[in-house]
Enzyme design. Structure first.
Site: not given
Ligand code: SAH
Length: 211
Positions: A59
């Protein structure tokens, strides 16, 4: 992290409205370069999302800052994050909370996050591969829940796993359309909803990938 890089990142956070001293300090303690690949290391301190493994993203720092600020984490809190990615947001939460649980649907990312947190000596984070829409019933209730992927609606199991008086920050909306960051607070009689700001996140996807 050089003093110039720290200064640059802190300035962009402040200019985007991240003013909470505890959040700024926690973000100063977490070197974003450790959460991206070599290829993107030079851009680690820019206020932009960057690609990570398995087609996902880390992010944008100011969005991480604004979400963390809105979550208003207290030192005794047990926090759940949904969407670990490479573990940047959870590393920041680990400096603010007592205990952090983070759930990611890609096993490959859970492993990377585990390695990153271990290398930084962060011992109050538990990384789990799973579908975070269902939360983590065995660890509930949570004081705070942070969802870092967009849901059409706040997932019911997550609402149910919030402590009374607790809150959840979650981007809501259909992917590729405007999503709104909302804060849900659980009251003794129900839930209060506040709209925070428009955001853009990858969608919350069902199921687990054993990559
Ligand atoms: N929090 C992260 C950014 C995450 S991007 C950071 O600190 O940079 C969003 C993430 O959510 C992705 O890695 C994706 O694989 C995950 N994701 C999407 N749907 C999900 C679900 N149902 N359960 C767990 N993770 C999920």
């Amino acid at each position: 992290m050089t003093p110039e890089n720290t200064m640059r990142l802190q300035l962009s956070l402040r200019s985007r409205g991240v003013t909470d001293a505890r959040v700024l300090t926690a973000m100063e303690l977490v070197d974003r370069a450790l959460f991206v690949t070599e290829t993107f290391a030079a851009r680690a301190y820019d206020d932009v999302p960057l690609p990570v493994a398995v087609g996902q993203t880390i992010s944008q720092p100011s969005v991480v800052g604004l979400m963390t600020q809105a979550l208003d984490v207290q030192p005794r809190d047990k926090v759940l994050e949904v969407g670990t990615g490479t573990g940047y947001q959870s590393a920041i939460l680990s400096h603010l909370a007592r205990r952090v649980y983070t759930v990611e649907r890609h096993r490959a990312l859970t492993r990377i996050a585990q390695r990153n947190h271990q290398a930084m000596g962060l011992s109050n984070i538990t990384q789990i591969t799973g579908d975070g829409s269902f939360g983590l019933p065995e660890q509930a209730p949570f004081d705070r829940i942070l969802v870092t992927a967009a849901a059409e609606d706040p997932p019911g199991p997550l609402l149910a796993q919030l402590r009374i008086g607790g809150s959840m920050v979650v981007p809501v909306g259909v992917s590729d359309h405007i999503q709104m960051l909302i804060k849900v607070t659980r009251t003794p009689d129900g839930y209060d909803y506040d709209e925070l700001s428009p955001v853009r996140f990858v969608p919350l996807v069902e199921g687990v990938e054993h990559d």
